[in-house]
Scaffold this motif. Structure first.
Motif, PDB file in Angstrom:
ATOM      1  N   GLU A  73       0.875  -1.348   0.018  1.00 23.33           N
ATOM      2  CA  GLU A  73       0.106   0.051   0.011  1.00 23.33           C
ATOM      3  C   GLU A  73       0.841   1.158  -0.152  1.00 23.33           C
ATOM      4  N   GLN A  74       2.117   1.002  -0.027  1.00 20.69           N
ATOM      5  CA  GLN A  74       3.116   2.376   0.071  1.00 20.69           C
ATOM      6  C   GLN A  74       3.086   2.723  -1.451  1.00 20.69           C
ATOM      7  N   VAL A  75       2.889   4.191  -1.626  1.00 22.56           N
ATOM      8  CA  VAL A  75       2.862   4.526  -2.951  1.00 22.56           C
ATOM      9  C   VAL A  75       3.982   4.955  -3.440  1.00 22.56           C
ATOM     10  N   VAL A  76       5.003   5.839  -2.640  1.00 22.01           N
ATOM     11  CA  VAL A  76       6.175   6.239  -3.209  1.00 22.01           C
ATOM     12  C   VAL A  76       7.073   6.669  -1.877  1.00 22.01           C
ATOM     13  N   HIS A  77       8.212   7.008  -2.054  1.00 22.34           N
ATOM     14  CA  HIS A  77       8.926   7.487  -0.847  1.00 22.34           C
ATOM     15  C   HIS A  77       9.231   6.464   0.174  1.00 22.34           C
ATOM     16  N   GLY A  78       9.178   5.240   0.076  1.00 26.86           N
ATOM     17  CA  GLY A  78       9.319   4.464   1.102  1.00 26.86           C
ATOM     18  C   GLY A  78      10.728   4.035   1.353  1.00 26.86           C
ATOM     19  N   ILE A  79      11.249   4.214   2.632  1.00 22.02           N
ATOM     20  CA  ILE A  79      12.841   4.303   2.968  1.00 22.02           C
ATOM     21  C   ILE A  79      13.177   2.891   3.306  1.00 22.02           C
ATOM     22  N   PRO A  80      14.037   2.452   2.972  1.00 28.64           N
ATOM     23  CA  PRO A  80      14.635   1.029   2.901  1.00 28.64           C
ATOM     24  C   PRO A  80      15.043   0.738   4.464  1.00 28.64           C
ATOM     25  N   GLY A 208      -7.510   0.878  -5.361  1.00 24.77           N
ATOM     26  CA  GLY A 208      -8.801   1.367  -4.779  1.00 24.77           C
ATOM     27  C   GLY A 208      -8.908   2.845  -5.065  1.00 24.77           C
ATOM     28  N   ALA A 209      -9.301   3.836  -4.184  1.00 22.41           N
ATOM     29  CA  ALA A 209      -9.491   5.370  -4.061  1.00 22.41           C
ATOM     30  C   ALA A 209      -7.723   5.900  -4.480  1.00 22.41           C
ATOM     31  N   TYR A 210      -7.975   7.311  -4.935  1.00 26.71           N
ATOM     32  CA  TYR A 210      -6.793   7.752  -5.414  1.00 26.71           C
ATOM     33  C   TYR A 210      -6.195   8.600  -4.261  1.00 26.71           C
ATOM     34  N   GLU A 211      -6.790   8.735  -3.004  1.00 24.41           N
ATOM     35  CA  GLU A 211      -6.208   9.567  -2.031  1.00 24.41           C
ATOM     36  C   GLU A 211      -5.222   8.838  -1.094  1.00 24.41           C
ATOM     37  N   VAL A 212      -4.299   9.698  -0.896  1.00 27.14           N
ATOM     38  CA  VAL A 212      -3.030   9.122  -0.247  1.00 27.14           C
ATOM     39  C   VAL A 212      -2.756   9.981   1.226  1.00 27.14           C
ATOM     40  N   GLU A 213      -1.882   9.599   2.020  1.00 24.68           N
ATOM     41  CA  GLU A 213      -1.674  10.136   3.157  1.00 24.68           C
ATOM     42  C   GLU A 213      -0.036   9.813   3.354  1.00 24.68           C
ATOM     43  N   SER A 214       0.644  10.726   4.090  1.00 26.36           N
ATOM     44  CA  SER A 214       2.163  10.576   4.475  1.00 26.36           C
ATOM     45  C   SER A 214       2.363   9.948   5.808  1.00 26.36           C
ATOM     46  N   LYS A 215       3.132   9.032   5.924  1.00 23.11           N
ATOM     47  CA  LYS A 215       3.313   8.316   7.438  1.00 23.11           C
ATOM     48  C   LYS A 215       4.144   9.272   8.255  1.00 23.11           C
ATOM     49  N   ASN A 217       6.971   9.345   9.224  1.00 21.70           N
ATOM     50  CA  ASN A 217       8.561   9.581   9.094  1.00 21.70           C
ATOM     51  C   ASN A 217       8.878  10.696   8.230  1.00 21.70           C
ATOM     52  N   GLY A 218       7.537  11.309   7.570  1.00 20.90           N
ATOM     53  CA  GLY A 218       7.573  12.402   6.738  1.00 20.90           C
ATOM     54  C   GLY A 218       7.953  12.111   5.316  1.00 20.90           C
ATOM     55  N   TRP A 219       8.202  10.813   5.008  1.00 18.64           N
ATOM     56  CA  TRP A 219       8.595  10.537   3.554  1.00 18.64           C
ATOM     57  C   TRP A 219       7.690   9.516   3.125  1.00 18.64           C
ATOM     58  N   THR A 220       7.445   8.383   3.812  1.00 18.91           N
ATOM     59  CA  THR A 220       6.535   7.362   2.914  1.00 18.91           C
ATOM     60  C   THR A 220       5.181   7.633   2.776  1.00 18.91           C
ATOM     61  N   VAL A 221       4.564   7.444   1.718  1.00 18.46           N
ATOM     62  CA  VAL A 221       3.315   7.945   1.156  1.00 18.46           C
ATOM     63  C   VAL A 221       2.496   6.542   1.038  1.00 18.46           C
ATOM     64  N   VAL A 222       1.325   6.495   1.561  1.00 19.56           N
ATOM     65  CA  VAL A 222       0.613   5.175   1.626  1.00 19.56           C
ATOM     66  C   VAL A 222      -0.830   5.547   0.845  1.00 19.56           C
ATOM     67  N   THR A 223      -1.614   4.406   0.502  1.00 26.25           N
ATOM     68  CA  THR A 223      -3.075   4.728   0.178  1.00 26.25           C
ATOM     69  C   THR A 223      -3.882   4.828   1.467  1.00 26.25           C
ATOM     70  N   LYS A 224      -4.794   6.033   1.220  1.00 26.24           N
ATOM     71  CA  LYS A 224      -5.386   6.024   2.453  1.00 26.24           C
ATOM     72  C   LYS A 224      -6.526   4.950   2.754  1.00 26.24           C
ATOM     73  N   ASP A 225      -6.769   4.251   1.855  1.00 22.61           N
ATOM     74  CA  ASP A 225      -7.784   2.985   2.136  1.00 22.61           C
ATOM     75  C   ASP A 225      -6.972   1.913   2.293  1.00 22.61           C
ATOM     76  N   GLY A 226      -5.669   1.883   2.211  1.00 19.03           N
ATOM     77  CA  GLY A 226      -4.816   0.521   2.322  1.00 19.03           C
ATOM     78  C   GLY A 226      -4.552  -0.619   1.182  1.00 19.03           C
ATOM     79  N   THR A 227      -5.261   0.097   0.109  1.00 23.02           N
ATOM     80  CA  THR A 227      -4.976  -0.794  -1.137  1.00 23.02           C
ATOM     81  C   THR A 227      -3.914  -0.831  -1.663  1.00 23.02           C
ATOM     82  N   LEU A 228      -3.353  -1.674  -2.400  1.00 21.68           N
ATOM     83  CA  LEU A 228      -2.241  -1.814  -3.204  1.00 21.68           C
ATOM     84  C   LEU A 228      -2.026  -0.494  -3.948  1.00 21.68           C
ATOM     85  N   SER A 229      -0.620  -0.330  -4.533  1.00 21.25           N
ATOM     86  CA  SER A 229      -0.296   0.718  -5.314  1.00 21.25           C
ATOM     87  C   SER A 229       0.931   0.416  -6.139  1.00 21.25           C
ATOM     88  N   ALA A 230       0.832   0.730  -7.363  1.00 20.72           N
ATOM     89  CA  ALA A 230       1.911   0.325  -8.291  1.00 20.72           C
ATOM     90  C   ALA A 230       2.417   1.758  -8.878  1.00 20.72           C
TER      91      ALA A 230
END
Length: 250
Positions: A73-80, A208-215, A217-230
């Motif tokens: 469900e992480q969209v972008v900017h996940g930290i290793p 799922g839906a297009y809405e996202v939110e930041s975790k 840590n200030g970097w990792t962006v996830v889908t608000k509804d917890g669905t998968l993102s590519a």
């Protein structure tokens, strides 16, 4: 201001793009259940530096790693992370940038981890194909949002949604240059495409839906509804005879 590149600069960007594409191929081979995202980051950093490049992301606005690793469900900017262990059935989006001879390359891929669900594989495939639908419109004298509209139309035809909060961008000596390249919008708008423009085109598509939110840590962006993102991205040069994908290794 949109910075137009000359033939010499495009050639430098080809080399940077090739390095990014090759790095992603190395990472694809390494993605498997049991590996950590920190191990993938180490592979990428060593591969880039041994070839005379520098990871673009490390230290960029304080980002702590050489690649972004976004799982499920992480969209972008996940930290290793050494504690983030990939497991069978996950999907992982890896965003990679490299600087070579002062010029940037930037690309992203979403990879399956072991055997994944048909639903997850379809999301990966449609996201990738939406990029190519956009590139078909990356032609001299078209408008920027012709690319955006083609991506959105294709992704939404499968019932998926297009992330609004994060977009593609111009690229050159700097990672992020003008113009912004949305993956949605009405066609026929924005600047006219001209030879020498170089764009990072990067659809981010949600199950799922297009809405996202930041975790936190200030970097990792996830889908608000917890669905998968590519996520699928390449650096693309607009040339007289059509677009050239600089980060795609054939």
């Amino acid at each position: 201001m949109i910075i137009i590149k000359n033939n010499t600069e495009i050639e430098y960007m080809r080399k940077a793009g090739k390095l990014v594409g090759e790095t992603l191929l190395e990472l694809e081979k390494a993605v498997k259940p049991g590996i950590t995202t920190a191990e993938l980051d180490k592979i990428a950093e060593e591969f880039i530096t041994k070839r005379g490049g520098k990871p673009s992301f490390k230290g960029y606005y304080g980002f702590p790693a050489s690649i972004c690793t976004s799982v499920n469900e992480q969209v972008v900017h996940g930290i290793p992370d050494k504690n983030a262990i990939l497991k069978e059935g996950d999907i992982i989006s890896i965003d990679c940038g490299a600087i070579l001879n002062g010029y940037q390359g930037d690309a992203a891929r979403t990879f399956p981890v072991g055997k994944i669900s048909e639903e997850a594989q379809k999301l990966i495939d449609v996201t990738r194909e939406s990029f190519f639908k956009g590139v078909e419109k990356a032609l001299k004298n078209n408008r920027l949002t012709d690319i955006s509209f083609a991506i959105q139309q294709y992704a939404e035809s499968y019932g998926y949604s297009v992330v609004r909060d994060y977009v593609g961008h111009g690229i050159g000596k700097d990672m992020h240059e003008d113009p912004e390249v949305p993956n949605f919008g009405r066609p026929g708008r924005g600047p006219k495409l001209v030879s020498g423009m170089v764009l990072a085109i990067e659809p981010m598509i949600n199950l799922g839906a297009y809405e996202v939110e930041s975790k936190p840590n200030g970097w990792t962006v996830v889908t608000k509804d917890g669905t998968l993102s590519a996520h699928y991205e390449n650096t693309v040069a607009i040339l007289e005879n059509g677009p050239e994908i600089l980060t795609l290794i054939q």
